[in-house]
Write a protein that holds these residues in place. Sequence first.
Motif, PDB file in Angstrom:
ATOM      1  N   SER A  38       0.843  -1.186   0.000  1.00 22.48           N
ATOM      2  CA  SER A  38       0.000   0.000   0.000  1.00 22.48           C
ATOM      3  C   SER A  38       0.883   1.243   0.000  1.00 22.48           C
ATOM      4  O   SER A  38       2.069   1.201   0.337  1.00 22.48           O
ATOM      5  CB  SER A  38      -0.912   0.009   1.229  1.00 22.48           C
ATOM      6  N   VAL A  39       0.307   2.352  -0.371  1.00 24.21           N
ATOM      7  CA  VAL A  39       1.039   3.621  -0.411  1.00 24.21           C
ATOM      8  C   VAL A  39       1.529   3.977   0.984  1.00 24.21           C
ATOM      9  O   VAL A  39       2.666   4.428   1.169  1.00 24.21           O
ATOM     10  CB  VAL A  39       0.134   4.733  -0.984  1.00 24.21           C
ATOM     11  N   THR A  40       0.705   3.736   1.983  1.00 20.24           N
ATOM     12  CA  THR A  40       1.085   4.056   3.367  1.00 20.24           C
ATOM     13  C   THR A  40       2.277   3.212   3.801  1.00 20.24           C
ATOM     14  O   THR A  40       3.206   3.733   4.426  1.00 20.24           O
ATOM     15  CB  THR A  40      -0.108   3.793   4.312  1.00 20.24           C
ATOM     16  N   LEU A  41       2.260   1.930   3.467  1.00 25.97           N
ATOM     17  CA  LEU A  41       3.375   1.055   3.831  1.00 25.97           C
ATOM     18  C   LEU A  41       4.657   1.508   3.143  1.00 25.97           C
ATOM     19  O   LEU A  41       5.720   1.532   3.756  1.00 25.97           O
ATOM     20  CB  LEU A  41       3.054  -0.392   3.461  1.00 25.97           C
ATOM     21  N   GLU A  42       4.559   1.906   1.879  1.00 26.65           N
ATOM     22  CA  GLU A  42       5.737   2.392   1.167  1.00 26.65           C
ATOM     23  C   GLU A  42       6.280   3.662   1.825  1.00 26.65           C
ATOM     24  O   GLU A  42       7.488   3.831   1.958  1.00 26.65           O
ATOM     25  CB  GLU A  42       5.406   2.649  -0.300  1.00 26.65           C
ATOM     26  N   LYS A  43       5.382   4.563   2.248  1.00 30.49           N
ATOM     27  CA  LYS A  43       5.821   5.794   2.918  1.00 30.49           C
ATOM     28  C   LYS A  43       6.522   5.471   4.237  1.00 30.49           C
ATOM     29  O   LYS A  43       7.555   6.058   4.565  1.00 30.49           O
ATOM     30  CB  LYS A  43       4.629   6.718   3.182  1.00 30.49           C
ATOM     31  N   LEU A  44       5.954   4.524   5.000  1.00 34.17           N
ATOM     32  CA  LEU A  44       6.567   4.141   6.274  1.00 34.17           C
ATOM     33  C   LEU A  44       7.949   3.520   6.059  1.00 34.17           C
ATOM     34  O   LEU A  44       8.884   3.819   6.800  1.00 34.17           O
ATOM     35  CB  LEU A  44       5.666   3.154   7.022  1.00 34.17           C
ATOM     36  N   GLU A  45       8.063   2.670   5.048  1.00 31.93           N
ATOM     37  CA  GLU A  45       9.363   2.064   4.756  1.00 31.93           C
ATOM     38  C   GLU A  45      10.377   3.121   4.341  1.00 31.93           C
ATOM     39  O   GLU A  45      11.543   3.064   4.739  1.00 31.93           O
ATOM     40  CB  GLU A  45       9.220   0.999   3.673  1.00 31.93           C
ATOM     41  N   LYS A  46       9.936   4.091   3.563  1.00 29.01           N
ATOM     42  CA  LYS A  46      10.832   5.168   3.138  1.00 29.01           C
ATOM     43  C   LYS A  46      11.294   5.983   4.338  1.00 29.01           C
ATOM     44  O   LYS A  46      12.482   6.308   4.471  1.00 29.01           O
ATOM     45  CB  LYS A  46      10.128   6.073   2.127  1.00 29.01           C
TER      46      LYS A  46
END
Length: 70
Positions: A38-46
């Motif tokens: 998900s976009v949120t998961l990608e943001k958190l990983e970044k």
Amino acid sequence: MPEIKSIFREVLPKQGQLSMEDVPTMVLCKPKLLPLKSVTLEKLEKMQMEAQEAVKQQELAMKEWIKQTH
């Protein structure tokens, strides 16, 4: 095979409008691909990667400062 006679007679209007019922049918469309992340998961990983990079930079700066003072 014997033909079956209908007791109903088809009647078409001579004046006015002829209407027909539209029966809804299933329409197949292209499958939608869902993202693996998900976009949120990608943001958190970044954000996590950036935080780890910041910690590494601070550790390197600390080591260099210690070398300079000794």
